[in-house]
Design an enzyme around this catalytic site. Structure first.
Site, PDB file in Angstrom:
ATOM      1  N   HIS A 118       9.579   4.583   3.240  1.00 30.47           N
ATOM      2  CA  HIS A 118       8.724   4.466   2.049  1.00 30.47           C
ATOM      3  C   HIS A 118       8.198   3.030   2.014  1.00 30.47           C
ATOM      4  CE1 HIS A 118       7.305   5.599  -2.003  1.00 30.47           C
ATOM      5  NE2 HIS A 118       7.397   4.296  -2.211  1.00 30.47           N
ATOM      6  N   CYS A 119       6.885   2.899   1.954  1.00 28.66           N
ATOM      7  CA  CYS A 119       6.249   1.578   2.004  1.00 28.66           C
ATOM      8  C   CYS A 119       5.649   1.246   0.639  1.00 28.66           C
ATOM      9  CB  CYS A 119       5.160   1.556   3.079  1.00 28.66           C
ATOM     10  SG  CYS A 119       4.342  -0.048   3.247  1.00 28.66           S
ATOM     11  N   VAL A 120       6.185   0.205   0.003  1.00 31.52           N
ATOM     12  CA  VAL A 120       5.671  -0.169  -1.319  1.00 31.52           C
ATOM     13  C   VAL A 120       4.254  -0.718  -1.230  1.00 31.52           C
ATOM     14  CG1 VAL A 120       7.957  -0.595  -2.277  1.00 31.52           C
ATOM     15  CG2 VAL A 120       6.737  -2.464  -1.148  1.00 31.52           C
TER      16      VAL A 120
ATOM     17  N   VAL B  51       2.093   2.198  -1.486  1.00 30.15           N
ATOM     18  CA  VAL B  51       2.457   3.025  -2.635  1.00 30.15           C
ATOM     19  C   VAL B  51       2.655   4.480  -2.207  1.00 30.15           C
ATOM     20  CG1 VAL B  51       1.999   3.367  -5.091  1.00 30.15           C
ATOM     21  CG2 VAL B  51       0.823   1.555  -3.867  1.00 30.15           C
ATOM     22  N   ASN B  52       3.272   4.673  -1.063  1.00 28.41           N
ATOM     23  CA  ASN B  52       3.406   6.026  -0.529  1.00 28.41           C
ATOM     24  C   ASN B  52       4.485   6.045   0.541  1.00 28.41           C
ATOM     25  OD1 ASN B  52       2.883   8.724  -0.130  1.00 28.41           O
ATOM     26  ND2 ASN B  52       0.824   8.449   0.706  1.00 28.41           N
TER      27      ASN B  52
END
Length: 307
Positions: free
Chosen positions: A154-156, A159-160
């Protein structure tokens, strides 16, 4: 001691769920860096240089063309990652066979709406949080609160989640970010060096500060993205993900490692015209189930085809 370790792991995942609160706010720093860079490169330095004449004008034309092309590809790839669902488990999905034997507790297929199971193959992956069956290479994201097909992480920043359906777009975003930040770093390097010399630099203190900031930010991003991209390309070459590598599945017996070429095609497709854009050809989408995130050929499949 064992209970303590389990509690620590649980606390970590509870902390991860707090990342949902960041929401689309993380897009703002990305756009902020892009804005500072654009102002420095186009409006402050190379835009005005177009009217200087001679070699300076020619250099400015080349830099500005490359910069805008790379920026367009970078933003296209970035928003493709942001707005593309990484892959969800279809409703009422049922496995044709057990793909990842031994990863979960034994579950009888009859417990899931009469699912038929092979008597010699009794282990079926199920997400205890979603209470649904899990396709091969699918993992539950504690931030998104759902299972993601071939989840990488999950990559902040986007945002996904990064998963089966947007992993290529994520890699292209890293690739074009590396090229664009490297171009900006090299283009602004003479201006950065001039800060520490006695050479008179044209511009106001504000524009000079933005140029300095743009150089530092792009240099930092170029170095960090380069390492990140190298890591992910090594994962692509082995047909694994960050989660799978963490789970130590990258041994020579890793069932999905079909050789670097076929591994690469399972992410980027076979049509070379689409390798450098965040899209796939219709033909690849039709004939390559791996691009849909539900079915993946394995070494066993290829070995059986040889006989």
């Amino acid at each position: 001691m064992h209970r303590s370790g389990a509690t620590m792991a649980w606390n970590v995942f509870r902390f991860c769920t707090g990342l949902r609160g960041l929401g689309s706010v993380m897009i703002l720093p990305v756009l902020g860096v892009v804005g500072v860079t654009y102002y420095s490169v186009v409006l402050t330095n190379f835009g005005p240089a177009l009217f200087d004449g001679g070699l300076d004008s020619l250099t400015a034309v080349v830099v500005l063309i490359l910069f805008h092309c790379l920026l367009a590809m970078q933003l296209w790839s970035y928003f493709s990652v942001v707005f593309t669902d990484p892959g969800s488990v279809p409703a009422n999905w049922r496995p044709a066979l057990d793909e990842e034997r031994g990863e979960t507790n034994p579950l009888n297929g009859s417990e899931f709406n009469g699912l038929q199971s092979n008597p010699s193959n009794q282990r079926i992956r199920c997400c205890r949080k979603c209470n649904q069956l899990k396709p091969p290479r699918c993992h539950h994201c504690s931030v998104c609160g759902r299972c993601v097909l071939k989840m990488d992480h999950h990559c902040v920043w986007v945002v996904n989640c990064v998963g089966a359906l947007n992993y290529k777009y994520f890699l292209l975003f890293l690739f074009y970010t590396l090229l664009e930040t490297s171009l900006v770093t090299l283009g602004l390097l003479p201006h950065f060096i001039a800060f520490f010399t006695d050479v008179e630099i044209p511009g106001t203190p504000g524009t000079l500060a933005i140029t300095f900031l743009a150089f530092v930010l792009n240099l930092a991003f170029a170095l960090s993205v380069m390492g990140f991209l190298i890591m992910h390309m090594s994962l692509v070459a082995a047909n694994t993900t960050t989660i799978e590598a963490y789970e130590k599945k990258t041994s020579p017996k890793w069932r999905y490692d079909l050789g670097w070429k076929k591994n690469f095609e399972q992410v980027f497709g076979t049509d070379k015209r689409y390798w450098f854009i965040p899209a796939y050809s219709d033909e690849d989408l039709r004939r390559m189930p791996a691009l849909q995130g539900l079915e993946y050929p394995s070494k066993l499949d290829f070995d059986s085809q040889e006989f």
